[in-house]
Write an enzyme that holds these catalytic residues in place. Structure first.
Site, short mmCIF file in Angstrom:
data_model
loop_
_atom_site.label_atom_id
_atom_site.label_comp_id
_atom_site.label_asym_id
_atom_site.label_seq_id
_atom_site.Cartn_x
_atom_site.Cartn_y
_atom_site.Cartn_z
N CYS A 1 3.86 4.97 -2.07
CA CYS A 1 4.32 3.79 -1.33
C CYS A 1 5.57 3.13 -1.89
O CYS A 1 6.59 3.06 -1.19
CB CYS A 1 3.18 2.77 -1.24
SG CYS A 1 1.87 3.31 -0.15
C1 UDX Z 1 0.85 -0.13 -3.21
C2 UDX Z 1 0.52 -1.58 -2.87
O1 UDX Z 1 -0.01 -2.22 -4.03
C3 UDX Z 1 -0.45 -1.66 -1.73
O2 UDX Z 1 -0.66 -3.03 -1.38
C4 UDX Z 1 0.15 -0.91 -0.55
O3 UDX Z 1 -0.75 -0.91 0.52
C5 UDX Z 1 0.49 0.51 -0.94
O4 UDX Z 1 1.36 0.50 -2.06
P1 UDX Z 1 -0.31 1.83 -4.58
O5 UDX Z 1 0.87 2.67 -4.28
O6 UDX Z 1 -1.65 2.42 -4.49
O7 UDX Z 1 -0.33 0.53 -3.66
O8 UDX Z 1 -0.14 1.37 -6.05
P2 UDX Z 1 -0.05 0.04 -6.89
O9 UDX Z 1 -1.32 -0.21 -7.59
O10 UDX Z 1 0.55 -1.11 -6.22
O11 UDX Z 1 0.96 0.61 -7.96
C6 UDX Z 1 2.28 0.96 -7.65
C7 UDX Z 1 3.07 1.10 -8.90
O12 UDX Z 1 3.04 -0.12 -9.60
C8 UDX Z 1 2.53 2.15 -9.84
O13 UDX Z 1 3.54 3.02 -10.23
C9 UDX Z 1 1.96 1.41 -11.01
O14 UDX Z 1 2.22 2.04 -12.24
C10 UDX Z 1 2.63 0.07 -10.92
N1 UDX Z 1 1.65 -0.97 -11.23
C11 UDX Z 1 0.50 -1.04 -10.53
C12 UDX Z 1 1.90 -1.87 -12.21
O15 UDX Z 1 2.97 -1.82 -12.83
N2 UDX Z 1 0.96 -2.82 -12.47
C13 UDX Z 1 -0.21 -2.89 -11.78
O16 UDX Z 1 -1.03 -3.77 -12.05
C14 UDX Z 1 -0.45 -1.96 -10.77
#
Ligand code: UDX
Length: 411
Positions: A244
């Site tokens: 995403c």
């Molecule tokens: C994301 C959005 O959070 C979600 O609302 C949307 O519907 C789809 O995209 P996702 O891709 O599953 O979800 O991952 P997410 O947990 O948001 O993490 C994305 C990136 O952010 C990752 O690379 C992760 O390493 C980083 N991340 C995630 C952080 O740096 N901190 C966190 O607490 C969670």
């Protein structure tokens, strides 16, 4: 389809297998390839196909095909039906692309026996079941009141206090704006981290922690401090990945440009993110010098913990760079090993099922995904003698004499 109907999720997602089994045995869920039967007997059809970004815009071919297929099925029935777009699409897609296809092929008119809805998903991988069952918000971009009523009724059992009913284009924009904010928080933290690392005696982890402690970010209520989820995005690391954030920010930036807005913030967010795996490589080189013939363990392959998804995972980029520099790589991940093997195989890359075996007799260890089990390596005496490169600032730097962390100027 057979896998789903036997209660097995094709992806690793906590709680999904149980939910599938429960609803299949209760007769509430069945996967089918007979589109006509599925559509004609339903009140709502949800389009949840992929919208890959081709470098200049999102590819709407799967959306168009779904809308055509649904439209043709709807021609065979007459009851009121709402078509809901769940896929992430740029503003205007639901109204200007999906709507006309549906009207043409179904012979129906939006606002009469056909309703249109854009309902962005806000599920994060690894917590998707929880996010769906206990939503923080539901956004319904609808063509008219009747479509809004049917969609709100469908979501009523989830008891979400915040349901925003708006138009489809606004709903489409909500998703991109939300993802872009979190991606911006990550790149902002990494920009600060890279500066901190270049100046002696500054640790970006402490800096970002101090930033987080502003009561406007982490409110103090009574004696307690609330730690909003956003805080975990305000940390130094190897950058964001997944299906995403990278795709959506690129698509949003391209969409902005097409509409006369250069989106300079998003440009920088992407630039910073692109360079974070290189920053990790620089740390590895600073730690062990020439990489030729060196044995290096990479811990974590998934783009984040809690998932087997390796799409746009910084880990894979780092492994490729290590291999191209002549290193011999051991890789481990608690669940994403098979997904990684599908996309990355090399004579000098060995996948290990056992964490303990993957870290034996290596010259350095690089942590790229913060799986909770990797905390245990702090207790392993043998690792005190080798450089530890922490790409997520997940380990306690005091526990390792030769610790190298993103944003940490210790060399
Ligand atoms: C994301 C959005 O959070 C979600 O609302 C949307 O519907 C789809 O995209 P996702 O891709 O599953 O979800 O991952 P997410 O947990 O948001 O993490 C994305 C990136 O952010 C990752 O690379 C992760 O390493 C980083 N991340 C995630 C952080 O740096 N901190 C966190 O607490 C969670």
């Amino acid at each position: 389809m057979r896998l789903i109907n036997s209660g097995i999720s094709p992806i690793h997602e906590e709680g999904l297998d149980g939910l599938l089994r429960k609803n299949i045995s209760a007769g509430r869920l069945r996967a089918s390839t007979k589109l006509e039967v599925a559509i004609v007997n339903a009140d709502i059809s949800i389009i949840a196909v992929g919208t890959p970004f081709d470098g200049s815009e999102i590819d709407l071919s799967y959306i168009r095909k779904s809308a055509s297929d649904i439209g043709m099925c709807l021609k065979l029935a007459s009851a009121y039906h709402v078509v809901c777009v769940k896929s992430t699409v740029v503003p205007g897609t639901t109204t200007d692309v999906v709507g006309p296809i549906l009207e043409e092929l179904s012979g129906r008119k939006i606002g009469q026996t056909l309703g249109l809805c854009m309902n962005p998903e806000f599920l994060a991988e690894g917590s998707a079941v929880k996010d769906f069952m206990d939503p923080d918000r539901i956004v319904l971009g609808v063509s008219d009141q009747r479509a809004g009523k049917l969609m709100s009724d469908a979501y009523a059992p989830f008891c979400c206090k915040d349901i925003l009913i708006t138009n489809p284009s606004t709903a489409e924009m909500c998703k991109y704006a939300a993802n872009s904010l979190f991606a911006t928080a990550i790149s902002f933290s990494n920009e600060i981290a890279n500066l901190c690392a270049s100046i002696s005696n500054i640790d970006a982890l402490d800096v970002m922690y101090a930033v987080q402690l502003d009561r406007r970010l982490s409110p103090i209520i009574g004696d307690d401090r609330i730690r909003p989820g956003l805080m975990s995005f305000l940390l130094p690391g190897t950058g964001f990945g997944g299906s995403c954030f990278p795709k959506d920010v690129k698509a949003f930036q391209a969409y902005g440009q097409k509409n006369g807005h250069n989106m300079p913030i998003l440009h920088s967010v992407l630039d910073t993110n692109k360079s974070q795996p290189d920053v990790t490589m620089k740390l590895i080189k600073a730690a062990i010098g020439d990489l030729r013939g060196k044995h290096i363990t990479v811990l974590g392959l998934a783009f984040k913990p809690g998932t087997d998804d390796v799409r746009e995972s910084p880990a894979l980029l780092i492994i490729k760079m290590l291999l191209s520099c002549g290193a011999l790589v051991n890789a481990h991940d608690p669940v994403a090993m098979n997904s990684a093997k599908e996309v990355l195989m090399d004579d000098n890359l060995n996948y290990y099922n056992e964490l303990s075996e993957s870290i034996l007799n290596v010259d350095a260890l690089v942590l790229v995904t913060s799986w909770p089990e990797y905390k245990n390596i702090e207790l392993i005496e043998a690792l005190k003698n080798i450089p530890i490169i922490d790409g997520r600032r997940f380990l306690d730097k005091q526990k390792f004499p030769t610790y190298f962390g993103i944003g940490c100027s210790n060399f």
